[in-house]
Structure formats: C-alpha cells, structure tokens
Write an enzyme that holds these catalytic residues in place. Structure first.
Site: not given
Ligand code: NAD
Length: 295
Positions: A65-66, A94, A169, A244
């Site tokens: 999740l975000p 994260t 992390k 973030k």
């Molecule tokens: P994203 O915004 O693409 O995905 C998050 C998903 O969560 C969305 O599809 C959203 O609709 C869903 N969501 C939000 N609230 C929800 C709920 N209550 N119930 C169900 N679904 C819900 O973000 P991302 O890029 O996939 O990142 C996710 C996590 O991974 C973050 O914490 C980010 O910091 C971490 N991360 C991202 C990367 C990267 O390169 N994108 C790398 C390492 C870590």
C-alpha cells in the site's frame, strides 16, 4: 495449494501478485482501483470484492500500500477482523517505523504472526521477481516469511524484530538519495571543467568514487544502458517516492535523537525538484538541476 491474499496491486503490487500466481499459488487479490484489479486478473489472480473477502481463507496476507495511514487503516479495519488467526501477515509497503511497530503489536495482540518486509528494487524487479526484502519479524516466524516471499525475491534478509525491516529500508534509501546527489554534482562539475562525463564515469567507477548510483544507475545517459537516464528518466524510482523515503528518515532521526544533516540536505533538494514539477521523473533526473538544464 498455498492461498495468498494480495492487497494493493499498484506499480509494485501488480507484478508481485502476478509472480505469486506464476508460482502456482492461489491468489485472492484486492485493490480500490478497478483497472488494477482487472490487470491482476489477467495475470492469473482471482479478483475479490473486498479486503474482507480476499483474506477470509488466506494462509498468508501480503499488503503493498502507499503509506503508513493506509496500512494502519487496512489492518485495523479489515484484515485483523476477517483473516483466520493462522494467517501469516506481511506488509511490504514502505512506511514509518512507528506505524510498522504499532500494526505489529495490534496483530500480535489479536493472535497473528506479522512481519514488516519492505523491498529494494523498483517496478522492473517487482515484475521480474527479483526484489530484495528487508524483514522485521520474530525469529521463529522468519522461515515462514521466507517461504511466502520466495516467488517475488532475489534475496530475503532478516533485519531484526518488528520495525527493523522499515528501519533498514529508510536508512538504505537515505544512503541512495545522498549518493545520487553526490554523483550528480560530480558529473555536472566534470562537464563544466571540460571533462567528458562518460570518461569520468569510466574512471570514477574504477576509483574510490565508485558506488551503486554511479556504476549501476548512472544519471548521465549512455554508460549504463538499463538506467532510466536513457529513457528520459521515465519509469524507475520516482522523485516523489525518494522524497517520501527521505522524509521518513528525517522523522525517524528526529524521534530517535539522531543527526542526519546530509539526509536533510538531500530531502530539501528533492523537495525543490519535486516542487518544480519533476515528482514523476526518476530520482536520477535531479542531475539536470545541477546542470541548469531543466526543460
Ligand atoms: P501505487 O500507488 O502504484 O500502488 C498502491 C496501490 O494501493 C494502488 O493501486 C491503490 O489503489 C491501492 N490502495 C490504496 N489504498 C487501498 C486500500 N485501502 N485497499 C486496497 N488497495 C488500496 O504505489 P507503488 O509504487 O506500488 O508503491 C507501493 C509501496 O511500495 C509504497 O509504500 C512505496 O513506497 C513502496 N515502493 C515502491 C517502489 C517503486 O519503485 N514504485 C520501490 C520500492 C518500494
């Protein structure tokens, strides 16, 4: 067959859930976004109508999740009241260390095993199943956590007890944010001094300036073909995400009474770059701020 509930199918979670399905696990998937849910269905997951439905018969629940408030809310309101007590709960988002420890305490009090397991590696690694996981959990639960994460991973390391995965992390990403800025400053200076930046990359990669930001993820286009610098800084790890993580590091440092002045500088520079409208570009695009070449 192992039953996985996968909650959060965005940029990262989509590829991760698909790799669970590829490993012949039964994946019940949920996301608030219909488009994300449909994509997961196309990748072999079964779409669930709610978090409650997704988790009700799960052997393991994985969340991606975000940020902290989403994780706190989804666990307290939907996962803990509906998952079987035997389910292993793993949060890969994260988030701040405090939220990770609070959710772990709630889960434990309700009779669950819980792990924080944030990842290193971006969207490409999520799709390829080559993420690095940093795990905070009870020692006794680590083998089960490893087994659950295996189809999505290149390496799985236990950092310590609950919250230690998130601590690892944010410390790692603080190094990355600072080192990328150092590399960008040096490349911009090399250019101003009339030194070919590609030649500088070759020399410094074999000298004491060598680091991952320079050698594996070079912000100057050319030397590292797979780096986002060769795709106009699209894809990769967004500036807004790096910002973030640097904010999380500063909040953690303030609470722990630790000094992290270079992390603070990096946060300020990424906040500036984000504010100029580059939040969606890969974090290595900050090179162009130092070159004075913003387009
Ligand atoms: P994203 O915004 O693409 O995905 C998050 C998903 O969560 C969305 O599809 C959203 O609709 C869903 N969501 C939000 N609230 C929800 C709920 N209550 N119930 C169900 N679904 C819900 O973000 P991302 O890029 O996939 O990142 C996710 C996590 O991974 C973050 O914490 C980010 O910091 C971490 N991360 C991202 C990367 C990267 O390169 N994108 C790398 C390492 C870590």
């Amino acid at each position: 067959m192992t039953r996985i509930a996968f909650i959060g199918l965005g940029n990262m979670g989509g590829g991760m859930a698909a790799n669970q399905a590829k490993a012949q696990r039964q994946v019940m998937a949920f996301d608030l976004s219909k488009a994300a849910l449909e994509k997961a269905e196309g990748a072999g997951c079964s779409p669930a109508p709610s978090v409650a439905e997704a988790v009700k018969a799960a052997d393991a629940v994985i969340t991606m999740l975000p940020a902290g408030p989403h994780v706190r809310n989804v666990y307290a309101e939907q996962i803990l009241p509906n998952a079987p007590k035997s389910a292993l709960l793993i949060d890969c988002s994260t988030i701040d260390v405090e939220s990770a420890r609070a959710v772990a305490a709630q889960a434990k009090a309700a009779g669950f095993r819980f792990a924080d397991a944030p990842v290193s590696g971006g969207v490409a690694a999520a799709e390829a199943g080559t993420l690095a996981f940093m795990v905070g959990c009870d020692d006794a639960d680590f083998a089960a956590v490893e087994e659950a994460l295996k189809p999505m991973s290149r390496v799985i390391l236990r950092a310590g007890d609950h919250g230690a995965g998130q601590a690892a992390k944010i410390c790692n990403n603080m190094v990355l944010g600072i080192s990328m800025i150092g590399v960008c400053e040096a490349l911009a200076l090399a250019e101003k001094l009339g030194l070919d930046p590609v030649k500088f990359h070759e020399i410094s990669s074999q000298s004491s300036g060598q680091c991952w930001s320079l050698t594996s993820y070079c912000p100057w286009p050319g030397p590292v073909p797979a780096a986002p610098s060769n795709r106009d800084y699209e894809g990769g790890f967004a500036t807004a995400m790096m910002l973030k993580d640097l904010k999380l590091a500063q909040e953690a440092a303030a609470k722990a009474g630790a000094a992290a002045p270079l992390g603070a500088q990096a946060e300020g520079l990424y906040a500036l770059f984000d504010g100029l409208g580059y939040g969606g570009k890969d974090f290595s695009a900050i090179l162009n701020l130092f070159r004075g070449e913003l387009t």
